[in-house]
Design a protein around this motif. Structure first.
Motif, short mmCIF file in Angstrom:
data_model
loop_
_atom_site.label_atom_id
_atom_site.label_comp_id
_atom_site.label_asym_id
_atom_site.label_seq_id
_atom_site.Cartn_x
_atom_site.Cartn_y
_atom_site.Cartn_z
N PRO A 21 0.88 -1.26 -0.02
CA PRO A 21 0.07 0.04 0.11
C PRO A 21 0.78 1.20 0.09
CG PRO A 21 -0.08 -1.20 2.07
CD PRO A 21 0.48 -2.08 1.00
N GLY A 22 2.15 1.22 0.26
CA GLY A 22 2.94 2.33 0.26
C GLY A 22 3.35 2.79 -1.18
N VAL A 23 3.17 1.51 -1.97
CA VAL A 23 3.85 1.85 -3.40
C VAL A 23 2.68 1.81 -4.46
CG1 VAL A 23 5.32 0.57 -5.16
CG2 VAL A 23 5.64 0.20 -2.56
N PHE A 24 1.83 1.24 -4.25
CA PHE A 24 0.40 1.47 -5.21
C PHE A 24 -0.78 1.79 -4.44
CE2 PHE A 24 3.39 -2.22 -6.13
CZ PHE A 24 3.86 -1.76 -7.64
N ASP A 25 -1.71 2.25 -5.18
CA ASP A 25 -2.91 2.47 -4.82
C ASP A 25 -4.02 2.35 -5.92
OD1 ASP A 25 -5.11 3.19 -3.23
OD2 ASP A 25 -4.45 5.25 -3.07
N GLN A 26 -5.35 2.50 -5.75
CA GLN A 26 -6.18 2.19 -6.82
C GLN A 26 -7.09 3.77 -7.09
OE1 GLN A 26 -8.07 -1.72 -5.21
NE2 GLN A 26 -8.35 -1.96 -7.43
N ALA A 46 10.58 -5.56 -1.15
CA ALA A 46 10.21 -6.76 -1.13
C ALA A 46 8.74 -6.97 -1.33
CB ALA A 46 10.67 -7.83 0.08
N ALA A 47 7.99 -6.16 -0.95
CA ALA A 47 6.48 -6.07 -1.08
C ALA A 47 6.03 -5.81 -2.46
CB ALA A 47 5.75 -4.81 0.23
N ALA A 48 7.01 -4.75 -3.17
CA ALA A 48 6.56 -4.29 -4.45
C ALA A 48 6.87 -5.49 -5.49
CB ALA A 48 7.34 -3.16 -4.73
N HIS A 49 7.79 -6.14 -5.16
CA HIS A 49 8.17 -7.29 -6.03
C HIS A 49 7.09 -8.27 -5.95
CE1 HIS A 49 12.13 -7.51 -8.04
NE2 HIS A 49 12.55 -6.59 -7.24
N GLU A 50 6.63 -8.60 -4.61
CA GLU A 50 5.44 -9.64 -4.44
C GLU A 50 4.14 -8.97 -5.45
OE1 GLU A 50 3.04 -11.78 -0.85
OE2 GLU A 50 4.69 -10.29 -0.45
N ALA A 51 3.99 -7.83 -4.80
CA ALA A 51 2.61 -7.28 -5.85
C ALA A 51 2.83 -7.42 -7.16
CB ALA A 51 2.59 -5.79 -5.43
N ALA A 52 4.10 -7.17 -7.82
CA ALA A 52 4.25 -7.35 -9.11
C ALA A 52 3.90 -8.90 -9.43
CB ALA A 52 5.54 -6.96 -9.61
N GLY A 53 4.41 -9.70 -8.83
CA GLY A 53 4.12 -11.00 -9.13
C GLY A 53 2.71 -11.82 -8.72
N LEU A 54 2.10 -10.89 -8.08
CA LEU A 54 0.34 -11.42 -7.71
C LEU A 54 -0.42 -10.64 -8.81
CD1 LEU A 54 0.52 -11.04 -3.87
CD2 LEU A 54 0.36 -13.04 -5.06
N CYS A 55 -0.14 -9.66 -9.64
CA CYS A 55 -1.01 -8.80 -10.31
C CYS A 55 -1.45 -9.80 -11.47
CB CYS A 55 -0.17 -7.93 -11.13
SG CYS A 55 -1.15 -7.06 -12.08
N PRO A 56 -2.74 -10.30 -11.62
CA PRO A 56 -3.44 -11.20 -12.41
C PRO A 56 -3.19 -10.81 -13.97
CG PRO A 56 -4.95 -9.95 -11.31
CD PRO A 56 -3.55 -9.55 -10.75
N ALA A 57 -3.09 -9.45 -14.09
CA ALA A 57 -2.94 -8.99 -15.59
C ALA A 57 -1.31 -8.45 -16.08
CB ALA A 57 -3.59 -7.78 -15.71
N GLY A 58 -0.60 -8.87 -15.06
CA GLY A 58 0.96 -8.47 -15.47
C GLY A 58 1.00 -7.13 -15.75
N ALA A 59 0.37 -6.07 -15.14
CA ALA A 59 0.18 -4.67 -15.36
C ALA A 59 1.55 -3.97 -14.76
CB ALA A 59 -1.01 -3.95 -14.95
N ILE A 60 2.41 -4.73 -13.91
CA ILE A 60 3.53 -4.03 -13.16
C ILE A 60 4.62 -4.52 -13.65
CG2 ILE A 60 4.50 -3.81 -10.93
CD1 ILE A 60 1.56 -4.02 -9.79
N THR A 61 5.78 -3.88 -13.95
CA THR A 61 6.98 -4.36 -14.35
C THR A 61 8.07 -3.74 -13.26
OG1 THR A 61 6.49 -4.10 -16.60
CG2 THR A 61 8.81 -4.25 -16.24
#
Length: 71
Positions: A21-26, A46-61
């Motif tokens: 939540p400190g890196v991404f919002d909606q 680490a949380a940002a990497h995990e969030a990128a891996g969890l993104c179902p659309a692959g919208a985070i690089t």
């Protein structure tokens, strides 16, 4: 480490905002990802990497080195 997002690919699942939540919002208007910090501090990498891996659309690089071992 640097992050980029592709809002066109985002499906608004919100996994990124829940995981880092400190890196991404909606966006309150359309629910798609908002990047709050393209270069997150070490404590959020680490949380940002995990969030990128969890993104179902692959919208985070993730650009750059993977996170080191967790303390």
């Amino acid at each position: 480490m640097e992050l980029t997002i592709d809002r066109g690919r985002c499906v608004g699942a919100g996994m990124c905002a829940l995981t880092a939540p400190g890196v991404f919002d909606q966006d309150p208007d359309d629910g798609r990802v908002l990047l709050l910090d393209a270069e997150p501090p070490p404590g959020q990498v680490a949380a940002a990497h995990e969030a990128a891996g969890l993104c179902p659309a692959g919208a985070i690089t993730v650009i750059g080195d993977p996170p080191g071992p967790r303390p």
